[in-house]
Design a protein around this motif. Structure first.
Motif, PDB file in Angstrom:
ATOM      1  N   ALA A   1       0.835  -1.205   0.000  1.00  0.00           N
ATOM      2  CA  ALA A   1       0.000   0.000   0.000  1.00  0.00           C
ATOM      3  C   ALA A   1       0.868   1.251   0.000  1.00  0.00           C
ATOM      4  O   ALA A   1       0.547   2.243  -0.674  1.00  0.00           O
ATOM      5  CB  ALA A   1      -0.932  -0.008   1.208  1.00  0.00           C
ATOM      6  N   GLU A   2       1.976   1.213   0.746  1.00  0.00           N
ATOM      7  CA  GLU A   2       2.879   2.357   0.782  1.00  0.00           C
ATOM      8  C   GLU A   2       3.545   2.572  -0.572  1.00  0.00           C
ATOM      9  O   GLU A   2       3.666   3.709  -1.050  1.00  0.00           O
ATOM     10  CB  GLU A   2       3.944   2.141   1.857  1.00  0.00           C
ATOM     11  CG  GLU A   2       5.016   3.221   1.914  1.00  0.00           C
ATOM     12  CD  GLU A   2       4.490   4.610   2.256  1.00  0.00           C
ATOM     13  OE1 GLU A   2       5.156   5.593   1.889  1.00  0.00           O
ATOM     14  OE2 GLU A   2       3.417   4.699   2.881  1.00  0.00           O
TER      15      GLU A   2
ATOM     16  N   GLU B   1       1.010   4.104  -2.818  1.00  0.00           N
ATOM     17  CA  GLU B   1       0.799   5.515  -2.482  1.00  0.00           C
ATOM     18  C   GLU B   1       1.886   6.375  -3.108  1.00  0.00           C
ATOM     19  O   GLU B   1       1.604   7.421  -3.723  1.00  0.00           O
ATOM     20  CB  GLU B   1       0.781   5.690  -0.967  1.00  0.00           C
ATOM     21  CG  GLU B   1       0.667   7.131  -0.496  1.00  0.00           C
ATOM     22  CD  GLU B   1      -0.667   7.757  -0.856  1.00  0.00           C
ATOM     23  OE1 GLU B   1      -0.678   8.977  -1.165  1.00  0.00           O
ATOM     24  OE2 GLU B   1      -1.677   7.046  -0.850  1.00  0.00           O
ATOM     25  N   ARG B   2       3.130   5.949  -2.977  1.00  0.00           N
ATOM     26  CA  ARG B   2       4.233   6.718  -3.543  1.00  0.00           C
ATOM     27  C   ARG B   2       4.139   6.778  -5.069  1.00  0.00           C
ATOM     28  O   ARG B   2       4.329   7.843  -5.669  1.00  0.00           O
ATOM     29  CB  ARG B   2       5.559   6.089  -3.132  1.00  0.00           C
ATOM     30  CG  ARG B   2       5.877   6.140  -1.653  1.00  0.00           C
ATOM     31  CD  ARG B   2       7.142   5.340  -1.373  1.00  0.00           C
ATOM     32  NE  ARG B   2       7.483   5.313   0.040  1.00  0.00           N
ATOM     33  CZ  ARG B   2       8.471   4.588   0.532  1.00  0.00           C
ATOM     34  NH1 ARG B   2       9.211   3.826  -0.267  1.00  0.00           N
ATOM     35  NH2 ARG B   2       8.739   4.601   1.819  1.00  0.00           N
TER      36      ARG B   2
ATOM     37  N   THR C   1       1.364   8.996  -6.374  1.00  0.00           N
ATOM     38  CA  THR C   1       1.725  10.412  -6.302  1.00  0.00           C
ATOM     39  C   THR C   1       2.567  10.809  -7.504  1.00  0.00           C
ATOM     40  O   THR C   1       2.377  11.881  -8.099  1.00  0.00           O
ATOM     41  CB  THR C   1       2.478  10.708  -4.999  1.00  0.00           C
ATOM     42  OG1 THR C   1       1.620  10.406  -3.890  1.00  0.00           O
ATOM     43  CG2 THR C   1       2.893  12.165  -4.922  1.00  0.00           C
TER      44      THR C   1
ATOM     45  N   SER D   1      -2.651  -2.148  -4.132  1.00  0.00           N
ATOM     46  CA  SER D   1      -2.403  -1.067  -5.089  1.00  0.00           C
ATOM     47  C   SER D   1      -3.697  -0.509  -5.650  1.00  0.00           C
ATOM     48  O   SER D   1      -3.845   0.708  -5.819  1.00  0.00           O
ATOM     49  CB  SER D   1      -1.516  -1.565  -6.237  1.00  0.00           C
ATOM     50  OG  SER D   1      -2.100  -2.674  -6.892  1.00  0.00           O
TER      51      SER D   1
ATOM     52  N   ARG E   1      -5.564   2.388  -3.862  1.00  0.00           N
ATOM     53  CA  ARG E   1      -4.990   3.728  -4.022  1.00  0.00           C
ATOM     54  C   ARG E   1      -5.134   4.235  -5.444  1.00  0.00           C
ATOM     55  O   ARG E   1      -5.453   5.414  -5.667  1.00  0.00           O
ATOM     56  CB  ARG E   1      -3.513   3.718  -3.613  1.00  0.00           C
ATOM     57  CG  ARG E   1      -2.814   5.052  -3.820  1.00  0.00           C
ATOM     58  CD  ARG E   1      -3.468   6.160  -3.012  1.00  0.00           C
ATOM     59  NE  ARG E   1      -2.841   7.452  -3.215  1.00  0.00           N
ATOM     60  CZ  ARG E   1      -3.178   8.329  -4.169  1.00  0.00           C
ATOM     61  NH1 ARG E   1      -4.145   8.029  -5.033  1.00  0.00           N
ATOM     62  NH2 ARG E   1      -2.555   9.486  -4.258  1.00  0.00           N
TER      63      ARG E   1
ATOM     64  N   THR F   1       2.623  -1.889  -9.900  1.00  0.00           N
ATOM     65  CA  THR F   1       3.124  -1.676  -8.546  1.00  0.00           C
ATOM     66  C   THR F   1       3.740  -2.977  -8.048  1.00  0.00           C
ATOM     67  O   THR F   1       3.024  -3.921  -7.751  1.00  0.00           O
ATOM     68  CB  THR F   1       1.996  -1.233  -7.598  1.00  0.00           C
ATOM     69  OG1 THR F   1       1.376  -0.057  -8.109  1.00  0.00           O
ATOM     70  CG2 THR F   1       2.533  -0.953  -6.201  1.00  0.00           C
TER      71      THR F   1
END
Length: 239
Positions: free
Chosen positions: A27-28, A31-32, A35, A57, A60, A107
């Motif tokens: 998930a992190e 997120e990156r 962005t 993924s 997000r 991702t």
């Protein structure tokens, strides 16, 4: 090899979800990467989450486009994905027409194919003119002094394709921007990651799932932290 990869993920749903629930790693990363994509594109009509798995993924990426398609080679993984449209398929052979998407996002997945060049070609085919592709690929685990965490072990943990191969494949078809992320993690996190059968297969590909996980835990038992986990991110645009 693709059948083996699919089978490995078919039996990894529970352990994968447990690892993600504990660490939030994917998930992190999503997120990156989201962005990065958002900064490069703004609002999108359609996006393909290629290698979507159970949805870390997808959750997000759904904020980036009006329509998101979650695609994965493993149906047991994909069955847990909350996306409204789920497609079981290999991203080396995408079941979509030319110019179907504004963005294709891998991702933590493009390095799982032994033929990233083929996957990059397929991504380019299904993208509309000016569309973007984005990916994250691992660059390994290192100790605090910069040494490979596997340097003194009898086995090495490597993905089907290295980050450099992923970058080369995408650079052949897109104008690329790249960067790096580094996360400080514990040695236990390394062990937990290799408790996922699909990941432990990188160390012991011929063993049954339970046995390979046991062997991976034993191999990594004496690894000490802190460690750094390194990732390469890439975003490219159609010419």
């Amino acid at each position: 090899m693709k059948d083996a990869i699919r089978r490995n993920f078919d039996v990894s749903v529970g352990s994968y979800e447990a690892f993600e629930s504990e660490t939030g790693q994917f998930a992190e990363l999503a997120e990156r990467l989201a962005t990065v994509v958002d900064d490069a594109t703004g609002d999108l009509e359609s996006l393909l989450d290629a290698g979507a798995g159970t949805g870390a993924s997808t959750r997000r990426l759904e904020g980036l486009a009006e329509a998101v398609v979650a695609l994965d080679i493993s149906w047991p993984m994909l069955r847990e994905n909350p996306a409204g449209r789920r497609v079981q398929a290999d991203f080396d052979h995408l079941p979509f027409g030319n110019g179907s998407f504004d963005a294709v996002v891998f991702t933590a997945s493009l390095f799982l194919t032994p033929d990233p060049d083929r996957a990059a070609s397929e991504a380019a085919r299904v993208l509309r003119a000016g569309g973007v592709v984005a990916a994250v690929a691992p660059q390994g685990w290192t100790t605090a002094d910069g040494r490979d965490a596997f340097a003194d072990l009898s086995r090495d943990s490597r993905s089907p394709s290295a980050a450099a191969e992923v970058e080369s494949a995408l650079a052949g078809r897109f104008t690329l921007e790249t960067g790096a992320w580094t996360d400080e993690v514990s040695a236990e996190r390394l062990r937990r990651f290799h408790s996922i059968p699909a990941v432990a297969a990188r160390l012991y590909p011929t063993l049954p799932p339970d046995e390979r996980v046991q062997e991976a835990r034993a191999l990594l038992a004496d690894v000490e932290g802190p460690l750094e986990q390194r990732w390469r991110w890439l975003i490219g645009r159609q010419a």
